[in-house]
Design a protein around this motif. Structure first.
Motif, PDB file in Angstrom:
ATOM      1  N   ARG A  65       0.832  -1.205   0.000  1.00  0.00           N
ATOM      2  CA  ARG A  65       0.000   0.000   0.000  1.00  0.00           C
ATOM      3  C   ARG A  65       0.866   1.254   0.000  1.00  0.00           C
ATOM      4  O   ARG A  65       0.574   2.216  -0.709  1.00  0.00           O
ATOM      5  CB  ARG A  65      -0.935  -0.001   1.215  1.00  0.00           C
ATOM      6  CG  ARG A  65      -2.046  -1.024   1.097  1.00  0.00           C
ATOM      7  CD  ARG A  65      -3.012  -0.956   2.259  1.00  0.00           C
ATOM      8  NE  ARG A  65      -3.948  -2.059   2.180  1.00  0.00           N
ATOM      9  CZ  ARG A  65      -4.249  -2.876   3.182  1.00  0.00           C
ATOM     10  NH1 ARG A  65      -3.682  -2.703   4.355  1.00  0.00           N
ATOM     11  NH2 ARG A  65      -5.106  -3.858   3.015  1.00  0.00           N
ATOM     12  N   GLN A  95       3.997   1.539  -1.086  1.00  0.00           N
ATOM     13  CA  GLN A  95       4.728   1.652  -2.347  1.00  0.00           C
ATOM     14  C   GLN A  95       3.831   2.181  -3.471  1.00  0.00           C
ATOM     15  O   GLN A  95       4.188   3.131  -4.172  1.00  0.00           O
ATOM     16  CB  GLN A  95       5.302   0.286  -2.737  1.00  0.00           C
ATOM     17  CG  GLN A  95       6.131   0.307  -4.007  1.00  0.00           C
ATOM     18  CD  GLN A  95       6.695  -1.063  -4.350  1.00  0.00           C
ATOM     19  OE1 GLN A  95       6.309  -2.071  -3.726  1.00  0.00           O
ATOM     20  NE2 GLN A  95       7.585  -1.128  -5.300  1.00  0.00           N
ATOM     21  N   LEU A  96       2.662   1.574  -3.631  1.00  0.00           N
ATOM     22  CA  LEU A  96       1.757   2.029  -4.682  1.00  0.00           C
ATOM     23  C   LEU A  96       1.108   3.363  -4.306  1.00  0.00           C
ATOM     24  O   LEU A  96       0.696   4.114  -5.192  1.00  0.00           O
ATOM     25  CB  LEU A  96       0.694   0.967  -4.943  1.00  0.00           C
ATOM     26  CG  LEU A  96       1.216  -0.233  -5.732  1.00  0.00           C
ATOM     27  CD1 LEU A  96       0.209  -1.370  -5.724  1.00  0.00           C
ATOM     28  CD2 LEU A  96       1.555   0.154  -7.162  1.00  0.00           C
ATOM     29  N   HIS A 114       3.344   5.945  -5.777  1.00  0.00           N
ATOM     30  CA  HIS A 114       3.080   6.066  -7.214  1.00  0.00           C
ATOM     31  C   HIS A 114       1.806   6.868  -7.462  1.00  0.00           C
ATOM     32  O   HIS A 114       1.761   7.736  -8.346  1.00  0.00           O
ATOM     33  CB  HIS A 114       2.956   4.677  -7.841  1.00  0.00           C
ATOM     34  CG  HIS A 114       4.222   3.875  -7.780  1.00  0.00           C
ATOM     35  ND1 HIS A 114       4.269   2.527  -8.080  1.00  0.00           N
ATOM     36  CD2 HIS A 114       5.485   4.221  -7.450  1.00  0.00           C
ATOM     37  CE1 HIS A 114       5.511   2.091  -7.929  1.00  0.00           C
ATOM     38  NE2 HIS A 114       6.257   3.092  -7.550  1.00  0.00           N
ATOM     39  N   TYR A 115       0.774   6.550  -6.687  1.00  0.00           N
ATOM     40  CA  TYR A 115      -0.525   7.218  -6.842  1.00  0.00           C
ATOM     41  C   TYR A 115      -0.400   8.713  -6.562  1.00  0.00           C
ATOM     42  O   TYR A 115      -0.933   9.546  -7.316  1.00  0.00           O
ATOM     43  CB  TYR A 115      -1.514   6.560  -5.882  1.00  0.00           C
ATOM     44  CG  TYR A 115      -2.901   7.149  -5.877  1.00  0.00           C
ATOM     45  CD1 TYR A 115      -3.767   6.966  -6.940  1.00  0.00           C
ATOM     46  CD2 TYR A 115      -3.354   7.892  -4.781  1.00  0.00           C
ATOM     47  CE1 TYR A 115      -5.052   7.498  -6.920  1.00  0.00           C
ATOM     48  CE2 TYR A 115      -4.622   8.423  -4.750  1.00  0.00           C
ATOM     49  CZ  TYR A 115      -5.473   8.223  -5.817  1.00  0.00           C
ATOM     50  OH  TYR A 115      -6.735   8.756  -5.797  1.00  0.00           O
ATOM     51  N   TRP A 151      -2.433   2.968 -13.968  1.00  0.00           N
ATOM     52  CA  TRP A 151      -2.218   2.941 -12.529  1.00  0.00           C
ATOM     53  C   TRP A 151      -3.364   2.271 -11.774  1.00  0.00           C
ATOM     54  O   TRP A 151      -3.180   1.784 -10.651  1.00  0.00           O
ATOM     55  CB  TRP A 151      -2.054   4.379 -12.002  1.00  0.00           C
ATOM     56  CG  TRP A 151      -3.219   5.263 -12.317  1.00  0.00           C
ATOM     57  CD1 TRP A 151      -3.387   6.046 -13.412  1.00  0.00           C
ATOM     58  CD2 TRP A 151      -4.405   5.432 -11.528  1.00  0.00           C
ATOM     59  NE1 TRP A 151      -4.596   6.707 -13.370  1.00  0.00           N
ATOM     60  CE2 TRP A 151      -5.241   6.343 -12.223  1.00  0.00           C
ATOM     61  CE3 TRP A 151      -4.848   4.915 -10.315  1.00  0.00           C
ATOM     62  CZ2 TRP A 151      -6.482   6.736 -11.737  1.00  0.00           C
ATOM     63  CZ3 TRP A 151      -6.080   5.309  -9.835  1.00  0.00           C
ATOM     64  CH2 TRP A 151      -6.872   6.210 -10.535  1.00  0.00           C
ATOM     65  N   LYS A 158      -3.593  -1.944 -10.255  1.00  0.00           N
ATOM     66  CA  LYS A 158      -2.685  -2.262  -9.153  1.00  0.00           C
ATOM     67  C   LYS A 158      -2.980  -1.427  -7.912  1.00  0.00           C
ATOM     68  O   LYS A 158      -2.938  -1.933  -6.794  1.00  0.00           O
ATOM     69  CB  LYS A 158      -1.232  -2.038  -9.587  1.00  0.00           C
ATOM     70  CG  LYS A 158      -0.661  -3.146 -10.462  1.00  0.00           C
ATOM     71  CD  LYS A 158       0.829  -2.933 -10.687  1.00  0.00           C
ATOM     72  CE  LYS A 158       1.424  -4.086 -11.476  1.00  0.00           C
ATOM     73  NZ  LYS A 158       2.885  -3.909 -11.685  1.00  0.00           N
ATOM     74  N   THR A 159      -3.258  -0.150  -8.131  1.00  0.00           N
ATOM     75  CA  THR A 159      -3.487   0.745  -6.987  1.00  0.00           C
ATOM     76  C   THR A 159      -4.729   0.346  -6.213  1.00  0.00           C
ATOM     77  O   THR A 159      -4.706   0.224  -4.976  1.00  0.00           O
ATOM     78  CB  THR A 159      -3.615   2.199  -7.476  1.00  0.00           C
ATOM     79  OG1 THR A 159      -2.440   2.562  -8.196  1.00  0.00           O
ATOM     80  CG2 THR A 159      -3.801   3.140  -6.298  1.00  0.00           C
ATOM     81  N   ARG A 198      -7.248  -7.335  -9.108  1.00  0.00           N
ATOM     82  CA  ARG A 198      -6.782  -6.734 -10.359  1.00  0.00           C
ATOM     83  C   ARG A 198      -7.768  -7.019 -11.485  1.00  0.00           C
ATOM     84  O   ARG A 198      -7.952  -6.202 -12.384  1.00  0.00           O
ATOM     85  CB  ARG A 198      -5.393  -7.257 -10.713  1.00  0.00           C
ATOM     86  CG  ARG A 198      -4.321  -6.773  -9.754  1.00  0.00           C
ATOM     87  CD  ARG A 198      -2.930  -7.115 -10.247  1.00  0.00           C
ATOM     88  NE  ARG A 198      -1.921  -6.735  -9.264  1.00  0.00           N
ATOM     89  CZ  ARG A 198      -0.620  -6.919  -9.415  1.00  0.00           C
ATOM     90  NH1 ARG A 198      -0.162  -7.479 -10.534  1.00  0.00           N
ATOM     91  NH2 ARG A 198       0.230  -6.549  -8.465  1.00  0.00           N
TER      92      ARG A 198
END
Length: 602
Positions: free
Chosen positions: A171, A173-174, A177-178, A246, A249-250, A317
């Motif tokens: 959570r 890590q992504l 990215h988010y 994105w 996965k997010t 996913r």
């Protein structure tokens, strides 16, 4: 009682923003000891009670707004009594009321479900949930482009916290990215707004729509470029390709209730495309560019999502890819630019939001009963509630794949009917049918792995697999199954009342294309019957504040038309400004009088 009713009518659009805003602030002030202590904290029942009450009140307010807007009325709320385009306005029309009801229809059951243990896994869950609702409601109600940016940031900041709710490496890590993607989108948003304001001179939606066709060619192209930048930003929010990779996965790493409520967030991007790029930038150049972009993007997004769903390796996913496919279908409908197609897009938008939320909740149910296998598509022992879960999965599969007699089927039929006059009718029909076929294949594959090929549970008490299986829960997580049933029941009612609902959204699609209605409702006119506006932007026209000194304002004579008499005579309008208004009025009748100059300093 009449006074209360008049007060409600007068301040109608802002209540949907204030309710979650005040709730969030109260919940923050209530304090939070930390995720490890929440289960035993004496304030936790109070948090839940406040959150329940606010969510129910929000739903009640949204339904009232829908009833009010169904008559075709457009209600405008001028913040601080300054009318557009100088002040920020909120607008309640059929589209905004429709989106508010959708928001609370999904928020109430998810909040009810999350309040059973999920809200104990992280700090300030309820506060962030209501800040998210505040941002969503504000985005749907605002009539100003910059204010749209502000509410986008509010809902995004709340979503950053909610995404990592429950902690965990994946959570976090992504989540990074988010946040990075959305910060980039926010920067592009501001750049686009700056370009539009620099070329048009206004950020009020109705005013921008009125002024764009009147611009000089160079300014017009610049304004269109700003609108296309906003389209990219909204596309990122809506998760359309090629800026939507994105999402699967997010959303897959978010906790179950968070992933479910996030399904409404992609629809904010679609709403913005429809509201801004579809109606504000309604000139010939903007429309032709948008049509040429939206249709291929919608087609590719829809097919890509369905193909990736066939090859997905995890259930969450898989849900994310199905959401991508549904987003593509909605974009196809918007690209047709006719009332019937937009009505189909709105109908399908509600279906895709509710069914995706229900599917994420079902994913949480399945994951809880598969133990170490979680939501991976691997052969595992038969779950303890395999009958009821498999039936629920089958119903969701039928709905999401668009099979009759469910709402997904109706939405796609409405879309195909709207292609009658389109030169791309055959391509759209083939794409929709192929995507439906791929969706059926994907759901069949997933159901085959999760249910049909599941093995018999271990019955030998001496083997470790037996102890592991017996340790799994016998029933669904608390309120999980009931929240799913509520959402599925709502979708059934959505089909039962399809005729009046479709009539409403058809009227909505007609209303939002009527820019003249919004101009007459938003904007004020001067004594000559001309709309009051400042265009093009002139940097010499500096704003004056009460404590900012005396600055000559060439537009002072317009002030009495955009604010009430009480505000004009109040303490916040300086004496210099009042004299300036008076003398500019005199100058119109007697131009030989010199222009008012600021008072000299002693």
């Amino acid at each position: 009682m009449n006074d209360y009713i008049q007060f409600w009518i007068q301040h109608t659009p802002i209540f949907s923003i204030l309710i979650p805003a005040f709730t969030a602030f109260i919940l923050v002030l209530l304090g939070n000891p930390g995720s490890g202590s929440l289960a035993h904290d004496w304030r936790q029942p109070w948090r839940r009670a406040i959150s329940y009450t606010s969510s129910a009140l929000g739903l009640f307010t949204a339904v009232n707004y829908l009833i009010f807007a169904s008559s075709g009325q457009v209600s405008v709320y001028n913040l601080s009594e300054w009318a557009a385009p100088f002040g920020i306005v909120l607008v309640l029309d059929q589209l905004s009321a429709f989106m508010l009801v959708l928001t609370y229809s999904i928020a109430v059951p998810i909040m009810w479900y999350a309040s059973k243990e999920w809200d104990e896994r992280g700090r300030y869950f309820h506060a962030m949930f209501h800040f998210l609702l505040m941002g969503l409601c504000g985005a749907f109600l605002t009539g100003d482009l910059f204010n749209l940016f502000v509410f986008f940031e509010i809902l995004l900041m709340a979503s950053y916290v909610l995404l990592i709710h429950g902690q965990g490496r994946a959570r976090f890590q992504l989540g990074i990215h988010y946040v990075t993607i959305n910060l980039l989108a926010s920067a592009l948003f501001l750049i686009g707004l700056g370009i539009i304001y620099g070329s048009v001179g206004s950020l009020n939606m109705a005013d921008v729509a009125r002024l764009i066709p009147l611009l000089e060619p160079d300014q017009h192209r610049l304004a269109v470029a700003g609108g296309l930048l906003l389209f990219i930003v909204f596309g990122i929010k809506a998760a359309m390709l090629p800026v939507g990779f994105w999402l699967p996965k997010t959303y897959a790493v978010a906790t179950t209730p968070v992933a479910a409520i996030f399904t409404i967030m992609t629809k904010v991007g679609i709403y913005a495309i429809l509201r801004v790029n579809g109606t504000v930038f309604d000139d010939e150049l903007s429309r032709s560019i948008l049509q040429n972009l939206l249709l291929p993007i919608g087609l590719i997004t829809s097919v890509y999502g369905a193909i990736c769903a066939v090859g997905a390796e995890r259930l969450r996913r898989f849900v994310g890819f199905m959401i991508l496919s549904s987003i593509g279908t909605i974009l196809i409908a918007i690209s047709l630019f006719n009332t019937q197609a937009w009505a189909a897009a709105l109908y399908y938008l509600v279906h895709s939001t509710l069914i995706a939320a229900a599917f994420y909740l079902l994913s949480g149910w399945i994951t809880s009963q598969r133990g170490e296998f979680k939501d991976h598509f691997k052969i595992a022992p038969q779950i303890k509630q395999h009958k009821v879960v498999s039936i629920t999965y089958f119903i969701i599969a039928l709905m999401m794949a668009g099979l009759p007699p469910f709402s997904g089927f109706f939405g796609k039929v409405f879309l195909l009917q709207a292609t009658a006059q389109s030169p791309y009718q055959l391509v759209i029909i083939i794409t929709v049918l192929v995507v439906s076929l791929l969706s059926i294949i994907a759901f069949t594959r997933v159901g085959f792995i999760l249910f049909w090929r599941s093995t018999k549970p271990e019955v030998d008490p001496k083997k470790p697999e037996y102890a592991k299986y017996q340790a799994l829960p016998e029933v669904a997580p608390k309120r999980n199954d009931h929240a799913i049933y509520i959402l599925l029941s709502a979708l059934v009612l959505y089909v039962v009342f399809a005729n009046p609902i479709y009539q409403y959204i058809s009227n909505t699609a007609t209303q939002i294309q009527n820019n003249a209605l919004y101009e007459a409702t938003f904007l004020k006119k001067d004594e000559h019957g001309e709309f009051i506006s400042v265009q093009p932007f002139d940097a010499k026209n500096l704003p004056e504040t009460k404590y900012g000194g005396e600055t000559v304002d060439p537009n002072a004579h317009l002030i009495p038309y955009v604010i009430s008499k009480e505000t004009l005579n109040g303490e916040h309008i300086s004496e210099y400004k009042k004299r300036q208004i008076l003398e500019q009025d005199i100058q119109e009748d007697h131009p030989e009088i010199d222009q008012l100059k600021p008072a000299e300093e002693p």
